[in-house]
Scaffold this motif. Structure first.
Motif, PDB file in Angstrom:
ATOM      1  N   GLU A   1      -2.109   0.671   9.901  1.00  0.00           N
ATOM      2  CA  GLU A   1      -3.256   1.120   9.271  1.00  0.00           C
ATOM      3  C   GLU A   1      -3.227   0.976   7.770  1.00  0.00           C
ATOM      4  OE1 GLU A   1      -3.839   4.998  10.908  1.00  0.00           O
ATOM      5  OE2 GLU A   1      -3.574   4.047  13.009  1.00  0.00           O
ATOM      6  N   GLN A   2      -2.248   1.736   6.843  1.00  0.00           N
ATOM      7  CA  GLN A   2      -2.490   1.730   5.408  1.00  0.00           C
ATOM      8  C   GLN A   2      -2.374   0.240   5.093  1.00  0.00           C
ATOM      9  OE1 GLN A   2       1.200   4.054   5.339  1.00  0.00           O
ATOM     10  NE2 GLN A   2      -0.016   5.675   4.651  1.00  0.00           N
ATOM     11  N   LEU A   3      -1.555  -0.789   5.522  1.00  0.00           N
ATOM     12  CA  LEU A   3      -1.550  -2.112   5.301  1.00  0.00           C
ATOM     13  C   LEU A   3      -2.744  -2.890   5.348  1.00  0.00           C
ATOM     14  CD1 LEU A   3       1.912  -3.264   6.204  1.00  0.00           C
ATOM     15  CD2 LEU A   3       1.156  -2.965   3.887  1.00  0.00           C
ATOM     16  N   GLN A   4      -3.649  -2.556   6.440  1.00  0.00           N
ATOM     17  CA  GLN A   4      -4.854  -2.953   6.589  1.00  0.00           C
ATOM     18  C   GLN A   4      -5.986  -2.530   5.778  1.00  0.00           C
ATOM     19  OE1 GLN A   4      -5.964  -2.866  10.863  1.00  0.00           O
ATOM     20  NE2 GLN A   4      -7.509  -4.062  10.547  1.00  0.00           N
ATOM     21  N   LEU A   5      -5.934  -1.130   5.342  1.00  0.00           N
ATOM     22  CA  LEU A   5      -6.721  -0.647   4.464  1.00  0.00           C
ATOM     23  C   LEU A   5      -6.558  -1.250   2.843  1.00  0.00           C
ATOM     24  CD1 LEU A   5      -9.050   1.282   3.643  1.00  0.00           C
ATOM     25  CD2 LEU A   5      -7.393   3.117   3.499  1.00  0.00           C
TER      26      LEU A   5
ATOM     27  N   LYS B   1       2.337  -1.948  14.190  1.00  0.00           N
ATOM     28  CA  LYS B   1       1.497  -0.742  14.739  1.00  0.00           C
ATOM     29  C   LYS B   1       1.800   0.546  14.069  1.00  0.00           C
ATOM     30  CE  LYS B   1       1.776  -2.998  19.438  1.00  0.00           C
ATOM     31  NZ  LYS B   1       0.544  -3.420  19.390  1.00  0.00           N
ATOM     32  N   GLY B   2       0.910   1.515  14.247  1.00  0.00           N
ATOM     33  CA  GLY B   2       1.203   2.759  13.648  1.00  0.00           C
ATOM     34  C   GLY B   2       0.668   2.929  12.154  1.00  0.00           C
ATOM     35  N   LYS B   3       1.052   3.991  11.638  1.00  0.00           N
ATOM     36  CA  LYS B   3       0.322   4.517  10.240  1.00  0.00           C
ATOM     37  C   LYS B   3       0.568   3.286   9.289  1.00  0.00           C
ATOM     38  CE  LYS B   3      -1.247   7.598   7.710  1.00  0.00           C
ATOM     39  NZ  LYS B   3      -2.647   8.248   7.817  1.00  0.00           N
ATOM     40  N   LEU B   4       1.939   2.646   9.142  1.00  0.00           N
ATOM     41  CA  LEU B   4       2.105   1.704   8.121  1.00  0.00           C
ATOM     42  C   LEU B   4       0.923   0.613   8.398  1.00  0.00           C
ATOM     43  CD1 LEU B   4       3.549   0.823   5.667  1.00  0.00           C
ATOM     44  CD2 LEU B   4       5.121  -0.285   7.306  1.00  0.00           C
TER      45      LEU B   4
ATOM     46  N   THR C   1     -10.474  15.318   4.162  1.00  0.00           N
ATOM     47  CA  THR C   1      -9.236  14.650   4.688  1.00  0.00           C
ATOM     48  C   THR C   1      -9.188  13.108   4.107  1.00  0.00           C
ATOM     49  OG1 THR C   1      -9.360  15.880   6.486  1.00  0.00           O
ATOM     50  CG2 THR C   1      -8.110  13.770   6.707  1.00  0.00           C
ATOM     51  N   SER C   2     -10.416  12.664   3.985  1.00  0.00           N
ATOM     52  CA  SER C   2     -10.639  11.379   3.435  1.00  0.00           C
ATOM     53  C   SER C   2      -9.666  11.072   2.037  1.00  0.00           C
ATOM     54  CB  SER C   2     -11.822  10.932   3.304  1.00  0.00           C
ATOM     55  OG  SER C   2     -12.521  10.804   4.459  1.00  0.00           O
ATOM     56  N   GLN C   3     -10.089  12.123   1.077  1.00  0.00           N
ATOM     57  CA  GLN C   3      -9.748  12.164  -0.116  1.00  0.00           C
ATOM     58  C   GLN C   3      -8.250  12.313  -0.125  1.00  0.00           C
ATOM     59  OE1 GLN C   3     -11.925  15.176  -1.550  1.00  0.00           O
ATOM     60  NE2 GLN C   3     -13.221  14.041  -2.748  1.00  0.00           N
ATOM     61  N   GLN C   4      -7.667  13.258   0.686  1.00  0.00           N
ATOM     62  CA  GLN C   4      -6.146  13.384   0.559  1.00  0.00           C
ATOM     63  C   GLN C   4      -5.539  12.263   1.228  1.00  0.00           C
ATOM     64  OE1 GLN C   4      -6.104  16.792   3.464  1.00  0.00           O
ATOM     65  NE2 GLN C   4      -6.159  18.468   1.988  1.00  0.00           N
ATOM     66  N   GLU C   5      -6.216  11.446   2.033  1.00  0.00           N
ATOM     67  CA  GLU C   5      -5.549  10.198   2.818  1.00  0.00           C
ATOM     68  C   GLU C   5      -5.377   9.039   1.694  1.00  0.00           C
ATOM     69  OE1 GLU C   5      -4.135   9.099   5.685  1.00  0.00           O
ATOM     70  OE2 GLU C   5      -4.312  11.472   6.157  1.00  0.00           O
ATOM     71  N   LEU C   6      -6.557   9.028   0.896  1.00  0.00           N
ATOM     72  CA  LEU C   6      -6.409   7.825  -0.321  1.00  0.00           C
ATOM     73  C   LEU C   6      -5.464   8.213  -1.409  1.00  0.00           C
ATOM     74  CD1 LEU C   6     -10.113   7.353  -1.088  1.00  0.00           C
ATOM     75  CD2 LEU C   6      -8.347   5.981  -0.399  1.00  0.00           C
ATOM     76  N   ILE C   7      -5.311   9.803  -1.762  1.00  0.00           N
ATOM     77  CA  ILE C   7      -4.396  10.030  -2.652  1.00  0.00           C
ATOM     78  C   ILE C   7      -2.930   9.841  -1.952  1.00  0.00           C
ATOM     79  CG2 ILE C   7      -3.099  12.084  -3.518  1.00  0.00           C
ATOM     80  CD1 ILE C   7      -6.047  13.556  -3.923  1.00  0.00           C
ATOM     81  N   LYS C   8      -2.722  10.068  -0.433  1.00  0.00           N
ATOM     82  CA  LYS C   8      -1.514   9.798   0.133  1.00  0.00           C
ATOM     83  C   LYS C   8      -1.184   8.184  -0.084  1.00  0.00           C
ATOM     84  CE  LYS C   8       1.173  10.285   4.146  1.00  0.00           C
ATOM     85  NZ  LYS C   8       1.255  10.887   5.678  1.00  0.00           N
ATOM     86  N   LEU C   9      -2.145   7.261   0.094  1.00  0.00           N
ATOM     87  CA  LEU C   9      -2.135   5.872   0.255  1.00  0.00           C
ATOM     88  C   LEU C   9      -1.598   5.449  -1.163  1.00  0.00           C
ATOM     89  CD1 LEU C   9      -2.474   3.389   2.057  1.00  0.00           C
ATOM     90  CD2 LEU C   9      -5.010   3.409   1.167  1.00  0.00           C
ATOM     91  N   ALA C  10      -2.245   5.853  -2.130  1.00  0.00           N
ATOM     92  CA  ALA C  10      -1.919   5.513  -3.573  1.00  0.00           C
ATOM     93  C   ALA C  10      -0.588   5.731  -3.908  1.00  0.00           C
ATOM     94  CB  ALA C  10      -2.761   6.250  -4.594  1.00  0.00           C
ATOM     95  N   HIS C  11       0.168   6.716  -3.157  1.00  0.00           N
ATOM     96  CA  HIS C  11       1.660   7.009  -3.459  1.00  0.00           C
ATOM     97  C   HIS C  11       2.524   6.447  -2.492  1.00  0.00           C
ATOM     98  CE1 HIS C  11      -0.577   9.991  -6.119  1.00  0.00           C
ATOM     99  NE2 HIS C  11       0.424   9.489  -6.950  1.00  0.00           N
TER     100      HIS C  11
END
Length: 72
Positions: A49-53, A44-47, A3-13
């Motif tokens: 979390e992504q921006l924080q990462l 708030k939400g997914k975006l 799941t972590s790898q999938q999340e990083l791939i999604k984040l990259a795109h």
């Protein structure tokens, strides 16, 4: 692939969905913009979390990790 790898791939795109930087990959957002969000509060939400990462990755000099993922 875990799941972590999938999340990083999604984040990259993932691209910014609105605002001045709409359509730009999150990892390519200017640092000052991410610092502004850090001070103001991430959405708030997914975006949010992504921006924080993305902020943390840039803070630690790991931007190329996502840029390299995007090449594949």
């Amino acid at each position: 692939m875990n799941t972590s790898q999938q999340e990083l791939i999604k984040l990259a795109h993932t691209k910014m969905p609105f605002g001045k930087y709409e359509g730009r990959f999150l990892i390519d957002l200017p640092e000052h913009y991410l610092v502004w969000y850090k001070q103001k509060g991430f959405p708030k939400g997914k975006l949010g979390e992504q921006l924080q990462l993305i902020y943390e990755l840039k803070l630690n000099g790991l931007e190329d990790l996502l840029r390299n993922i995007r090449k594949f």
